[in-house]
Design a protein around this motif. Sequence first.
Motif, mmCIF file in Angstrom:
data_model
loop_
_atom_site.group_PDB
_atom_site.id
_atom_site.type_symbol
_atom_site.label_atom_id
_atom_site.label_comp_id
_atom_site.label_asym_id
_atom_site.label_seq_id
_atom_site.Cartn_x
_atom_site.Cartn_y
_atom_site.Cartn_z
ATOM 1 N N ASN A 142 -3.365 14.969 -3.615
ATOM 2 C CA ASN A 142 -2.373 15.095 -2.539
ATOM 3 C C ASN A 142 -0.953 14.911 -3.071
ATOM 4 O O ASN A 142 -0.022 15.593 -2.631
ATOM 5 N N ILE A 143 -0.765 13.982 -4.002
ATOM 6 C CA ILE A 143 0.560 13.771 -4.598
ATOM 7 C C ILE A 143 1.002 15.024 -5.343
ATOM 8 O O ILE A 143 2.162 15.449 -5.239
ATOM 9 N N ASN A 151 0.806 -1.218 0.000
ATOM 10 C CA ASN A 151 0.000 0.000 0.000
ATOM 11 C C ASN A 151 0.844 1.275 0.000
ATOM 12 O O ASN A 151 0.357 2.355 0.333
ATOM 13 N N TYR A 201 0.562 15.216 3.751
ATOM 14 C CA TYR A 201 -0.449 14.989 2.711
ATOM 15 C C TYR A 201 -1.002 13.566 2.705
ATOM 16 O O TYR A 201 -1.692 13.174 1.765
ATOM 17 N N ASN A 202 -0.675 12.803 3.735
ATOM 18 C CA ASN A 202 -1.185 11.433 3.875
ATOM 19 C C ASN A 202 -0.775 10.563 2.685
ATOM 20 O O ASN A 202 -1.570 9.804 2.123
ATOM 21 N N ILE A 203 0.495 10.683 2.305
ATOM 22 C CA ILE A 203 1.069 9.889 1.227
ATOM 23 C C ILE A 203 2.187 9.035 1.815
ATOM 24 O O ILE A 203 3.156 9.560 2.361
ATOM 25 N N LYS A 204 2.053 7.717 1.708
ATOM 26 C CA LYS A 204 3.060 6.811 2.259
ATOM 27 C C LYS A 204 4.241 6.698 1.305
ATOM 28 O O LYS A 204 4.101 6.245 0.176
ATOM 29 N N ASP A 229 -11.364 9.216 -3.363
ATOM 30 C CA ASP A 229 -9.922 9.116 -3.175
ATOM 31 C C ASP A 229 -9.255 10.400 -3.678
ATOM 32 O O ASP A 229 -9.323 10.727 -4.863
ATOM 33 N N ASP A 230 -8.590 11.115 -2.767
ATOM 34 C CA ASP A 230 -7.920 12.359 -3.152
ATOM 35 C C ASP A 230 -6.400 12.184 -3.212
ATOM 36 O O ASP A 230 -5.648 13.145 -3.112
ATOM 37 N N SER A 231 -5.946 10.933 -3.406
ATOM 38 C CA SER A 231 -4.513 10.653 -3.423
ATOM 39 C C SER A 231 -3.786 11.425 -4.516
ATOM 40 O O SER A 231 -2.710 11.983 -4.290
ATOM 41 N N ASP A 279 2.480 4.514 -1.460
ATOM 42 C CA ASP A 279 2.013 5.443 -2.487
ATOM 43 C C ASP A 279 3.136 5.842 -3.443
ATOM 44 O O ASP A 279 2.912 6.000 -4.644
ATOM 45 N N ARG A 306 -2.814 5.120 -7.022
ATOM 46 C CA ARG A 306 -2.944 6.489 -6.506
ATOM 47 C C ARG A 306 -3.115 7.509 -7.627
ATOM 48 O O ARG A 306 -3.306 8.689 -7.374
#
Length: 199
Positions: A184-185, A97, A127-130, A179-181, A99, A172
């Motif tokens: 955010n990226i 999982n 930004y909640n991105i792993k 999903d706002d990935s 990103d 992503r």
Amino acid sequence: TEEKYRVLSGNVPVLLSAPHSVNQIRGEDVRDAEKYTGALTRFLANATSSYAIFQIFTHADPNTDEENVYKNAVVNLVNSYNIKLLLDIHSSTFKDNTDMDIVTNNRETLRGMDYLFDRLKELGVKYNIKIDENNVPNKEKENEIIKKMNQILKEEILEVPPAMRIVINNKRLETSDEDDSLENIISLMEEFISYFNYS
């Protein structure tokens, strides 16, 4: 002659690269384009006034072809415009999982600026991105762009800027209301580019 790639001029000495924005020929195989990397590179270049280069027609894969005009163009752009940071943008299917994977050849291509990866990790939290660091050697990509740029510029005794290969999880790059990935990226990348000291 057929145009193989396109360059966007900028004011900020960052070069964004999308070598797999179209299908690539690798040996006798044709590999699919990496999802949205060309569009993402163009968008980020316009949003941040960075330089950009991306493939526009199917040709040999710049990462594996020893003598490739795209790869040489990257080196020439870095040298000609005093580029201070190279971000080589890719996408792939991940088994976990994560990103984004950041490849720096065991930080060799960061040129002593290890804080750049740390800053990316901080922005990932924001930004909640792993984000993971992936430096497992891949023999099939020994000539990848960030490594080749380092080799050529060192041989010519030119200044070598830090470089990162940024690989984004295909999942992503999907757009949906849930999903706002992707958004955010993009925000993460914009802030990261604006963070670096280009003086």
